[in-house]
Design a protein around this motif. Structure first.
Motif, mmCIF file in Angstrom:
data_model
loop_
_atom_site.group_PDB
_atom_site.id
_atom_site.type_symbol
_atom_site.label_atom_id
_atom_site.label_comp_id
_atom_site.label_asym_id
_atom_site.label_seq_id
_atom_site.Cartn_x
_atom_site.Cartn_y
_atom_site.Cartn_z
ATOM 1 N N LEU A 1 -1.632 4.784 5.053
ATOM 2 C CA LEU A 1 -2.121 3.570 5.451
ATOM 3 C C LEU A 1 -2.996 3.014 3.970
ATOM 4 N N THR A 2 -3.420 3.788 3.449
ATOM 5 C CA THR A 2 -4.324 3.748 2.107
ATOM 6 C C THR A 2 -3.366 3.356 0.954
ATOM 7 N N ILE A 3 -2.097 3.935 1.026
ATOM 8 C CA ILE A 3 -1.150 3.510 -0.138
ATOM 9 C C ILE A 3 -0.635 2.325 0.301
ATOM 10 N N TYR B 1 -0.483 -3.497 -1.555
ATOM 11 C CA TYR B 1 -0.620 -4.943 -1.517
ATOM 12 C C TYR B 1 -1.712 -5.422 -2.318
ATOM 13 N N LEU B 2 -2.812 -4.491 -2.500
ATOM 14 C CA LEU B 2 -3.732 -4.807 -3.471
ATOM 15 C C LEU B 2 -3.378 -5.008 -4.694
ATOM 16 N N GLY C 1 -1.272 -8.978 -9.029
ATOM 17 C CA GLY C 1 -0.284 -9.450 -9.995
ATOM 18 C C GLY C 1 0.409 -8.205 -10.745
ATOM 19 N N TRP C 2 0.281 -7.074 -10.151
ATOM 20 C CA TRP C 2 0.839 -5.782 -10.918
ATOM 21 C C TRP C 2 2.309 -5.830 -10.423
ATOM 22 N N LEU D 1 -1.208 2.535 -7.681
ATOM 23 C CA LEU D 1 -2.585 2.383 -7.263
ATOM 24 C C LEU D 1 -2.877 2.709 -5.908
ATOM 25 N N GLY D 2 -2.018 2.681 -4.910
ATOM 26 C CA GLY D 2 -2.192 2.837 -3.436
ATOM 27 C C GLY D 2 -2.169 4.589 -3.499
ATOM 28 N N ALA D 3 -1.372 5.150 -4.168
ATOM 29 C CA ALA D 3 -1.435 6.589 -4.202
ATOM 30 C C ALA D 3 -2.487 7.216 -4.715
#
Length: 650
Positions: free
Chosen positions: A95-97, A102-103, A108-109, A117-119
């Motif tokens: 869920l955090t990944i 999406y963040l 814009g990445w 980033l999620g990982a």
């Protein structure tokens, strides 16, 4: 001096930082991190020369921390949190990944950067969380076990992440490597838990026979780090191997000694870790990107905190546990550094993203001790505005509690009292806030309530208003006074016996309205002295008179500081307890072969016989037809004149 000079600089800076943190009553790890910023390469002045070498030494700190953690926690102790650890943690990571992905896309990445980033934000800090729990004395609570169980699974998840993430462009290459890592992990665990459980304890037993403390410390350090390094060569995590080694040794007879010996070494290398974390921070980068960094820290902390809170609730944890877990695991952890470095070396992420992740991680780590301290105040606010949640209870009688003894504290003292009350078939209930001790009381089939005795909700469940007696075994005077205050609000005349840690503590408790305060250290010292005098063949009567006199001398100042009719009652009660004498019947005694009735002891002396020890058998309140024997140890109660008269008669 090279590396030696760097270590000296770090030690001195860390000492100054720790002293400042201690002065302002903050966790020492904050002082270490600030010291790292000062001696880092971005601030000028006295600077550490080779940061990479310090980072390598810091990895030993992580390994030793997990080795000590393994020594302290066995698999059996983690069974209670296995579901949230093994099911909840993978769910949290996924869920955090997803959230981080999406963040990143919102910022814009690219697809790959967003997934990285999620990982990276999915991992929490084992080092910071454990040090925070230790500094606040919370290791052993249910919330700490939930956190540790989830952290262990997170740390294991680093291994597949390190394999998969660099291969995002060629997933076909990453999957075989992941499968190989899984096979290696299973093989290593099988070897350690079947071969290591026999070999390692045997090795320590062999070393312990030489009675060399230095050799024993060297052995356990070599075992922890050596097995960790072996797992590293095997393609697994260095820290993971050290943790498993600790868990294997915890099942041996030498686990406690190994833990006490490794703790100082762990703290020194842990200092290097936190200082190296501070050295990674570039204040100029923070100032340049402060808005993005603070926004990401806030968003990530809120999301992860809410996620951990929800998972704890989902898996059935109530009361303070969800709040404590949320505030303990919201940060981004140190293994994100390792993972980010892999991404940087494989050119999967750029230097700016690497610096951004470092800044988010370090800032969230620095916030953790402050946030964790808010758990109890927030829980109190929650209880005030929301419906009270049910307390965890075990072995409560079906007919409820009435005319019972309430024991506040299920540690060694509380459990010892519980064993005695069980043998005497007297009803009681234990109140315990430490989850491990609560489990110990549960396994002993004691009636137990999991909660804080100083809270009115817990007192209501323990039926204090229907109790005959309250025993408080905690050594904390503040906690004892809080319990006494709450108990007397419900039942003002409730007799309360407390454990005191000194005369000042006892006086404060008497002023709070307790019935009796016991000084365990003084009583233990008296018992040691009594046993020594018995061994030196001092007459039992002399020993009894000595212990009575010492008790009078030590307890008298406590009672003299109080006032009122309750004080007189206590003094009279102690006087009665002290007025007992033990008399040994010699071969020349005229009482030999006479019964108590024929000897007319009460009529002739005024003293009462309350007990006789004959051939190691104790007769309480012996019957009138009991015949005295040579060597009998007779206990008589009365005033000084009456007891002296019996001694003359005997």
């Amino acid at each position: 001096m090279g590396l030696a000079a760097d270590i000296i600089i770090i030690m001195v800076a860390a000492l100054i930082g720790a002293l400042i943190a201690q002065r302002i009553k903050q966790p020492l790890i904050l002082g270490y991190i600030l010291a790292g910023i000062v001696v880092g390469p971005y601030t000028g002045g006295v600077t550490v020369g080779d940061i990479h070498e310090i980072e390598l030494l810091a990895e030993i700190g992580v390994a030793l921390l997990l080795f000590a953690l393994g020594l302290e926690f066995s698999l059996s102790e983690l069974k209670s949190v296995r579901y949230i650890a093994l099911i909840g943690t993978p769910l949290q990571i996924l869920l955090t990944i997803t959230f981080g992905f999406y963040l990143g896309k919102y910022l814009g990445w690219s697809f790959v950067d967003a997934l990285w980033l999620g990982a990276l934000i999915s991992l929490s800090s084992t080092m910071v969380t454990l040090k925070t729990l230790m500094s606040r004395g919370l290791v052993g609570t249910l919330s700490s076990r939930v956190m540790i169980g989830m952290l262990i699974v997170q740390d294991l998840a680093v291994i597949p992440m390190m394999i998969i993430l660099p291969q995002l462009s060629t997933p076909g290459v990453g999957l075989p490597l992941l499968a190989l890592a899984v096979v290696k992990s299973i093989f290593f665990l099988l070897v350690m838990f079947y071969l290591g459980r026999k070999l390692l304890p045997w090795l320590l037993a062999h070393v312990a026979q030489w009675n060399s403390r230095e050799l024993f410390i060297l052995s356990i350090t070599a075992i922890g780090l050596g097995i960790g390094y072996a797992t590293y060569l095997f393609g697994l995590s260095f820290a993971f191997g050290a943790f498993v080694a600790g868990m294997v040794l915890s099942e041996s007879d030498y686990g406690h000694q190994a833990l006490s010996d490794i703790v100082p070494l762990r703290d020194i290398f842990g200092l290097l870790f936190f200082t190296s974390v501070g050295m990674l921070i570039d204040p100029a980068f923070l100032l340049d990107k402060w808005d993005i960094i603070l926004s990401l820290v806030l968003v990530v902390a809120l999301f992860k905190g809410a996620l951990f809170y929800g998972l704890a609730m989902l898996f059935g944890y109530i009361n303070i546990v969800p709040i404590a877990v949320a505030l303990g695991l919201f940060q981004v952890g140190e293994f994100s550094f390792v993972l980010a470095r892999v991404g940087l070396e494989t050119q999967a992420i750029d230097p700016d993203m690497y610096s951004l992740i470092l800044a988010i991680s370090v800032l969230s780590m620095m916030i953790t001790p402050f946030a964790s301290a808010l758990a109890l105040p927030l829980y109190k606010v929650k209880k005030r505005f929301f419906k009270h949640e049910p307390l965890l209870t075990e072995n409560i009688p079906r007919l409820g509690l009435k005319d019972h003894v309430v024991i506040a504290g299920g540690g060694r003292v509380g459990q010892h009292v519980a064993h005695i009350l069980t043998q005497l078939k007297l009803p009681f209930v234990i109140i315990e806030l430490n989850h491990q001790r609560m489990l110990e009381c549960k396994s002993a089939h004691f009636p137990t309530i999991y909660g804080d005795m100083s809270q009115k909700t817990v007192l209501d469940v323990s039926k204090v208003e229907a109790a005959r007696l309250l025993l408080i075994t905690t050594p904390s005077v503040i906690t004892s006074q809080a319990i006494v205050k709450q108990a007397h609000l419900l039942k003002p005349q409730l007799p309360i016996i407390v454990r005191a840690e000194g005369v000042a503590h006892a006086r404060a408790l008497y002023e709070s309205g307790v019935y009796m305060a016991v000084l365990p250290e003084m009583e233990a010292g008296l018992e040691i002295a009594r046993q020594a005098l018995l061994h030196l063949e001092i007459p039992v009567t002399v020993i009894q008179q000595y212990t009575d006199a010492v008790r009078q001398q030590l307890y008298a100042p406590i009672y003299q500081s109080a006032s009122g009719h309750q004080l007189l009652a206590k003094l009279d009660n102690i006087k009665n307890m002290l007025e007992i004498s033990w008399v040994t019947l010699s071969p020349e005694s005229p009482l030999i072969n006479k019964s108590i009735k024929d000897a007319a002891v009460r009529t002739r002396t005024g003293a009462s016989i309350v007990g006789i020890i004959h051939e190691k058998i104790f007769y309480s309140n012996p019957k009138a037809d009991y015949a005295f024997h040579q060597g009998d140890l007779v206990a008589v109660v009365g005033n000084q004149q009456e007891r002296s008269a019996f001694k003359n008669l005997a």
